[in-house]
Design an enzyme around this catalytic site. Structure first.
Site, mmCIF file in Angstrom:
data_model
loop_
_atom_site.group_PDB
_atom_site.id
_atom_site.type_symbol
_atom_site.label_atom_id
_atom_site.label_comp_id
_atom_site.label_asym_id
_atom_site.label_seq_id
_atom_site.Cartn_x
_atom_site.Cartn_y
_atom_site.Cartn_z
ATOM 1 N N PRO A 177 0.773 -1.233 0.000
ATOM 2 C CA PRO A 177 0.000 0.000 0.000
ATOM 3 C C PRO A 177 0.807 1.287 0.000
ATOM 4 O O PRO A 177 0.827 2.010 0.970
ATOM 5 C CB PRO A 177 -0.879 -0.111 1.249
ATOM 6 C CG PRO A 177 -0.286 -1.187 2.076
ATOM 7 C CD PRO A 177 0.683 -1.944 1.256
ATOM 8 N N GLU A 178 1.487 1.604 -1.103
ATOM 9 C CA GLU A 178 1.867 2.990 -1.328
ATOM 10 C C GLU A 178 0.801 3.527 -2.283
ATOM 11 O O GLU A 178 -0.177 2.832 -2.568
ATOM 12 C CB GLU A 178 3.312 3.091 -1.856
ATOM 13 C CG GLU A 178 4.299 2.583 -0.783
ATOM 14 C CD GLU A 178 5.767 2.921 -0.997
ATOM 15 O OE1 GLU A 178 6.067 3.887 -1.709
ATOM 16 O OE2 GLU A 178 6.615 2.202 -0.423
ATOM 17 N N LYS B 188 -2.421 8.015 -0.210
ATOM 18 C CA LYS B 188 -2.726 6.722 0.397
ATOM 19 C C LYS B 188 -4.122 6.682 0.988
ATOM 20 O O LYS B 188 -4.481 5.715 1.661
ATOM 21 C CB LYS B 188 -1.674 6.396 1.468
ATOM 22 C CG LYS B 188 -0.256 6.313 0.903
ATOM 23 C CD LYS B 188 0.776 6.288 2.018
ATOM 24 C CE LYS B 188 2.169 6.508 1.453
ATOM 25 N NZ LYS B 188 3.146 6.783 2.522
ATOM 26 N N ARG C 208 11.628 5.152 10.441
ATOM 27 C CA ARG C 208 11.528 4.263 9.272
ATOM 28 C C ARG C 208 12.927 3.985 8.740
ATOM 29 O O ARG C 208 13.836 4.798 8.901
ATOM 30 C CB ARG C 208 10.684 4.920 8.166
ATOM 31 C CG ARG C 208 9.316 5.399 8.605
ATOM 32 C CD ARG C 208 8.416 4.289 9.084
ATOM 33 N NE ARG C 208 8.197 3.254 8.088
ATOM 34 C CZ ARG C 208 7.340 3.350 7.068
ATOM 35 N NH1 ARG C 208 6.618 4.433 6.918
ATOM 36 N NH2 ARG C 208 7.200 2.370 6.209
#
Length: 307
Positions: A2-3, A52, A289
């Site tokens: 899911p980008e 998104k 991240r």
DNA sequence: CATCGATGTTTAA
DNA sequence: TAAACCTCGATGC
């Protein structure tokens, strides 16, 4: 994965299978019961992806879905219901099943297994939503507030075109930030739809260090980065996976054949030699991240390099 | 059977 | 900066 490209595929899939038909909405897991009750037995009018975020419009009500890290839709239906098995985080493929129909000619869905937040059901198939970070019914004001916080999405551009208005928004968003370009690309208010993989791969392909201050990127570099992200997101949308490394890339020469299964230049390839320059691909944490880059291909500009 | 990690974002400290 | 949240497949014992 899911980008942004996944959400645009999802919006297209919902348009194809659900929009303009009466649907039934339920929450087998129970955590979306009130919302499901509000949306069920109505006709969804439009599915929209922005970055998104996914929105399904039903008059003044807007169903908002954000998949987060591991949300996904899975689809089942009869032969007239054409959809992939899943869209979103990786899930096991569904097994075969023989459709059967109720007296009203609607397909009878299989019992929900696991934690199904929302199930949407039309006459010839259904979809299950699991693990979303957000699943809510918005009013127009709440919807506008969310939209207002989103930067330009490269996938809002018609295929083959550059929308200079969006590009200039991206440019001014970068100019106003005193953060690195690596941090800026993950900020959905700067550019919507880019995630950790596209961040790493776009900066690599453009030869831009993630530590370059966002407001020091030269004009041509901003344009090139926007165009690169546009191309990468469009490819992801078309193919359904993120593949930025192609076996036929000229840098690879004869090695291309051995690298058929490798999808990325630097993402998750830390500690191995860069396929372009041979330097060791680096990795560190940035704002919680993992950040991947090639120190050889993406040096800090001399003017801003630290001693 | 327990633990970890993942393509993400929000909230609290 | 850290923790919380959402789920499940992979990994390890």
């Amino acid at each position: 994965m899911p980008e942004g490209h996944t959400l645009h595929r999802l919006a297209a899939q919902l348009e194809e299978n659900f929009i303009g038909r009466p649907w039934r909405v339920s929450s087998p897991q129970g955590r979306f019961e009130a919302g499901a009750k509000r949306l069920t037995d109505r006709v969804p009018e439009r599915a929209q992806a922005w970055g998104k975020q996914l929105f399904v419009h039903l008059g003044p009500d807007i169903w908002q879905v954000h998949l987060g890290l591991y949300g996904a839709f899975s689809f089942r239906g009869d032969s007239s219901f054409t959809a992939p098995a899943t869209l979103g985080a990786p899930r096991v493929a569904a097994e075969e099943f023989t459709p059967s129909y109720a007296e009203d000619d609607w397909i009878i869905p299989q019992p929900a297994t696991g934690a199904v937040r929302a199930r949407i059901h039309v006459h010839n198939g259904w979809a299950d939503l699991r693990g979303p970070a957000r699943c809510a019914v918005l009013n127009p004001m709440q919807y506008e507030a969310i939209i207002a916080r989103l930067g330009p999405d490269p996938l809002q551009q018609p295929v083959g075109e550059t929308d200079t208005r969006l590009l200039e928004q991206f440019r001014s968003n970068l100019a106003r930030r005193r953060i690195s370009i690596g941090a800026a690309l993950m900020d959905q208010a700067v550019i919507a739809g880019v995630g950790n993989i596209y961040r790493a791969e776009s900066l690599f392909e453009e030869g831009v260090s993630p530590d370059t201050p966002a407001n020091e990127l030269r004009g041509a570099a901003v344009t090139a980065l926007w165009e690169r992200l546009t191309e990468q997101l469009r490819t992801g949308f078309a193919e359904g996976i993120i593949r930025t490394l192609r076996p036929e890339a000229p840098e690879l020469g004869a090695r291309g054949g051995d690298l058929r299964l490798r999808r990325h230049w630097v993402y998750q390839h830390q500690g191995t030699p860069c396929l372009r320059c041979g330097a060791t691909i680096a990795e560190r944490e940035l704002q919680g991240r993992r950040l991947y880059w090639c120190p050889g291909c993406q040096p800090l500009p001399a003017a801003t390099a630290r001693s």
